[in-house]
Design an enzyme around this catalytic site. Sequence first.
Site, PDB file in Angstrom:
ATOM      1  N   SER A  46       0.817  -1.210  -0.036  1.00  0.00           N
ATOM      2  CA  SER A  46      -0.047  -0.080   0.155  1.00  0.00           C
ATOM      3  C   SER A  46       0.842   1.188   0.070  1.00  0.00           C
ATOM      4  CB  SER A  46      -0.978  -0.035   1.191  1.00  0.00           C
ATOM      5  OG  SER A  46      -1.687   1.176   1.319  1.00  0.00           O
ATOM      6  N   GLY A  47       0.604   2.200  -0.571  1.00  0.00           N
ATOM      7  CA  GLY A  47       1.310   3.320  -0.954  1.00  0.00           C
ATOM      8  C   GLY A  47       2.562   3.140  -2.118  1.00  0.00           C
ATOM      9  N   GLU A 100      -0.482  -7.694   3.366  1.00  0.00           N
ATOM     10  CA  GLU A 100      -0.596  -7.008   4.480  1.00  0.00           C
ATOM     11  C   GLU A 100      -0.238  -7.661   5.823  1.00  0.00           C
ATOM     12  OE1 GLU A 100      -4.354  -4.083   3.212  1.00  0.00           O
ATOM     13  OE2 GLU A 100      -4.703  -5.708   4.443  1.00  0.00           O
ATOM     14  N   ASN A 149      -0.984   6.376   2.742  1.00  0.00           N
ATOM     15  CA  ASN A 149      -1.170   6.755   1.269  1.00  0.00           C
ATOM     16  C   ASN A 149      -2.355   7.736   1.354  1.00  0.00           C
ATOM     17  OD1 ASN A 149      -1.905   6.742  -1.443  1.00  0.00           O
ATOM     18  ND2 ASN A 149      -1.941   4.769  -1.841  1.00  0.00           N
ATOM     19  N   SER A 157      -5.328   5.835  -1.376  1.00  0.00           N
ATOM     20  CA  SER A 157      -5.146   4.575  -1.221  1.00  0.00           C
ATOM     21  C   SER A 157      -6.393   3.607  -1.777  1.00  0.00           C
ATOM     22  CB  SER A 157      -5.034   3.822   0.073  1.00  0.00           C
ATOM     23  OG  SER A 157      -4.826   2.534   0.134  1.00  0.00           O
ATOM     24  N   SER A 158      -6.278   2.724  -2.753  1.00  0.00           N
ATOM     25  CA  SER A 158      -7.462   2.046  -3.268  1.00  0.00           C
ATOM     26  C   SER A 158      -7.957   0.945  -2.288  1.00  0.00           C
ATOM     27  CB  SER A 158      -7.420   1.201  -4.527  1.00  0.00           C
ATOM     28  OG  SER A 158      -6.714   2.164  -5.768  1.00  0.00           O
ATOM     29  N   GLY A 174      -1.743  -5.348  -1.927  1.00  0.00           N
ATOM     30  CA  GLY A 174      -0.589  -5.999  -1.673  1.00  0.00           C
ATOM     31  C   GLY A 174      -0.678  -6.768  -0.188  1.00  0.00           C
ATOM     32  N   THR A 200      -2.095   2.266  -8.080  1.00  0.00           N
ATOM     33  CA  THR A 200      -3.172   2.764  -8.745  1.00  0.00           C
ATOM     34  C   THR A 200      -2.916   3.807  -9.557  1.00  0.00           C
ATOM     35  OG1 THR A 200      -4.714   2.750  -6.829  1.00  0.00           O
ATOM     36  CG2 THR A 200      -5.385   4.299  -8.201  1.00  0.00           C
TER      37      THR A 200
END
Length: 1077
Positions: free
Chosen positions: A162-163, A488, A262, A265-266, A486, A167
């Site tokens: 994430s980040g 986690e 992020n 973030s999606s 991704g 996206t």
Amino acid sequence: MAAPRPSIVADAARQPVQVWVPDLQEGYLPGVVISEDEEAAEVRMETGGTRKVAFDSLFKMNPPKFDRVDDIADLTFLNEASVVHNLKLRYLSGAIYTYSGLFLVAINPYHNLPLYTDAIIQQYRNKRRDDNPPHIFAVAERAWVNMGDERENQSILITGESGAGKTESTKKVIQYLAAIATDTHVPPPPTHTRNGTIGSTATMPTMGLSRNTTRKSHIPAASVSTTASQLTSKGRLGLLERQILQANPILEAFGNAQTQRNNNSSRFGKFVRISFAPDGSIAGANIDWYLLEKSRVVYRNEAERNFHVFYQLLSGGGALKDGLLLSGDVEDYEYLNKSRREIDGVDDREEWNALKTALDVVGFTSTEQFDLFRVVAAVLHIGNIVINSTRGDDATMPDTSQAERVCHLLGIPLAEFTRAVLRPRALAGREWVTQARTRQQALDELAALCKTLYEKSFGALVDQINRALDRPSSKSTFIGVLDIAGFEIFEINGYEQLLINYTNEKLQQFFNHHMFILEQEEYAREHIKWDYVNFGLDLQPTIDLIESSGNVIGILSCLDEECIMPKATDLTFTNKLHTLWAGGDEDDEYHHPGKDKYEPTRFEQGFIIQHYAAKVDYRTDGWLEKNKDPLNDNLTRVLAASSEKYIAVLFAEYSDAPVPGGPNNVFSAGKKRALKKGAFRTVAQRHKEQLSSLMAQLRSTQPHFVRCIVPNNYKKPNRIDVPLVLDQLRCNGVLEGIRIARLGYPNRLPFVEFRQRYEILTPGIIPRGYMDGREACRRMINVLELDESIYKIGTSKIFFKAGVLAELEERRDMLLYDVFTRLQASARMWTARRQMKKILNRAMAIRTIQRNARVYNELREWPWWQLYTKVRPLLAATRSDEELRKKETELVLIKERAERDKKEREALESLKMSLESEKRKVEEALEAERVLALDKDALLERSKKRESELEEEVAALQSDLDLLDSQLDRAMKLQKESEEKYESLKVAFDQAAEHLVRTETEQKEWMEREAELVEELDRTREECDTLLQNQEELRKVGEELKNIAVQQEEDLSRTRERLDSSVKEFEGKLEAEQKAK
């Protein structure tokens, strides 16, 4: 990445060269070996001081000329330190993209870089990978070219934490594809020469990328304007391309949120398929979505925000807010005021305007837009409903003003809504029973309603976008772009993390299978001499541990099974997992490899799984409820009957549920529920079906991989945390991909294709007629004078090391350049001669015209010639008019026939495309039902096995019941005998009492006999005492026997009731499963 062999490192370290030394803070530090012994070397650090380091911990440093190489596989010394050092140098110099063998590594820069303008797009158009620096556009171009050349579907898998910028990378790929697909329909310019500066100053559409830098998880395009978002560099972007680009701002508003790592973030995964017609133009698009984080609607971390659309609506809604009954700000709503309210540098009002523009471009009507925001407003109002509790802990709603707003927006009656929340009715047998809810239960059901309402609205939003992007045309191939969360690992990992990590396990296995295993299997099939390399990335045991449904069921199957078991809890589910996967099996013939990946936690309720990235500790609190995804049946019935069409459609699947006051036929109600679509599908089952469909699509495509990297945890530019980057490189498999690309032969061509493409380099070597492909390639290779170490000839293909084909392509291009140069020279000579011939013919024609003019001047005054010129046109005038009218009639008929044929052809083509679309949908539905049937068959087998076990238990309990009956009969007989003995003793006691009374009355008369009777009286008293003692003992014995009898009767009744209820439950479940099957 595995450490190099000690001997290799030792040989390198024993030379006076620079080396990399491991460091906990910086990852690796440079140094120079100044001395050495048998096992270690003394290294002088560039930062000062010396260290003694073992040889197997040292990595040799590449020469300076290899700094900032475009492809990491080109490094002379390929090791972890060199890889991360090269990435660091490139990142700090502004080069965020780097090739790594067959895929691309992208590091998030956290600031603007001018890398996505139209000039850059034109720079990568129709160019080979090595012609330009690494770029996400090069990956998209490669997928585009492969799709056109091989007529094979392509996929681009963009993964990372994430980040990391997944996206934004997805949006850049779509931007590039839209731009180059638009160019395929460009009309020719009005002049014969092409202007080389066209598009050099214009900008490409950026799919709503005009947000501020701090909102980005990746880099935006430079020089973006509102008008530029509607046009390409040449101003020709069509409606479909604009709709595809504008779909992203909509999905970001409703599916993205600000998190700790992020700002954009999606919170869901998506697979975007862009379909292309045979001519290369975009024929349509489709979006599949996965794992929306719907819990964010009602709860999130204090440092994070809800989905963007909530804040955008409140900031820029204007008059729309009045229609939605929204009169407050962010701090006035319960679901928004307990977390972060703003993002630095982001104007939610501007984002709202961009969202409204995107909705208009995609084709949402004003009514459809209002329906979307209706759900958003309803969620906010539901969060403000106040629930109190009475002294009896029953839930009450003292103020119904917020509930009235909710009911107005959702189109449902207030009375039914409050009754469904506070005192819902449930079907118990054949009767409807009212259940009083506690305050917490009512709040939980309102939260569940918000989550389900938002998720269903999001699904309807994506479906509407897909309908807008679908075009009835001859779709041939597609390029799919996968953007999904991704891996986690949090302090507390729950059910959502298990599903996300399970998805990443499958994607990582797909990557490993494509990059490693298939590579080496190809060498084996082609009989190429190759030492097998065990990369240790077999993820199947972990996947089986999670999804297996065979003899030993996995975690998700076990969870599904527990969800249908009565009185099952999270604790029983956890204990069952421990029994299946953590129990000792030393005596078992077969040891499941998944048991090595599982271990129970010591202190908390949960378990630990060894994933490919790391060990993850999962807590199982609330897993059964999350997997069932429960929702109050009373609420769903009320919403399904909503007067608002949009809300009723969202809950249409619940419209068949039994209604209080309706027919009480339990069997008919059960039949309706069984026939309801998806009634028995848990969250795990739905996710496995979606993931199975996704993996099937990916396996049918030619994949391209992009690995996104987070440089630091502070979201700061020009800062790179080396240990963090190394950890991501290991988890993503980047280091192993580099190694296999370097050691193996990544480029390969079939014999026929190699001969067709490069035979021009070896003219006259292959004779006319048939020749075996292998022998032809061998002759060509000998003439090309290639070193045997850089190529291998298999049974059907020829393999090359990295860079060899690039050299052959350069030689071929040079030869073709020479050939085409000579061809152009010949063409120019022929053109010049033709032009000269035209000039000569033109001069001859002029002289002929002059001669005819002189003759005409002489004849013009001759009377007979004048008569002839006047009469001649009249001879054929009549015939010409008739022929002209006939031709005109024929022309009209032909035009009508052509127009009719064109309309029929268009209608048939439209019908063909619609039928093909329906066929694909039916095939997908059949595949999903087939997978579900397999799971149901396995569940039925386990249920039958459990039924036989329960029947055995019933038989055993029946035998125990018979034994208890016999014991009860004996106890009753003993009690009867005791009662008879007690009665006889009681009679004797009464007689003795009467005798004593008579003796006392006669005492005065028998005073003289007192001395004689004293002795007899004493004996009588002793007998009375003895009888009283015996009576007391008998009474106690009788009471004990009565208690035993009563207790046995109660035990017997409870045993009978428990057996009857168990038999009825299992008979009902068996009947339901047989009906469902």
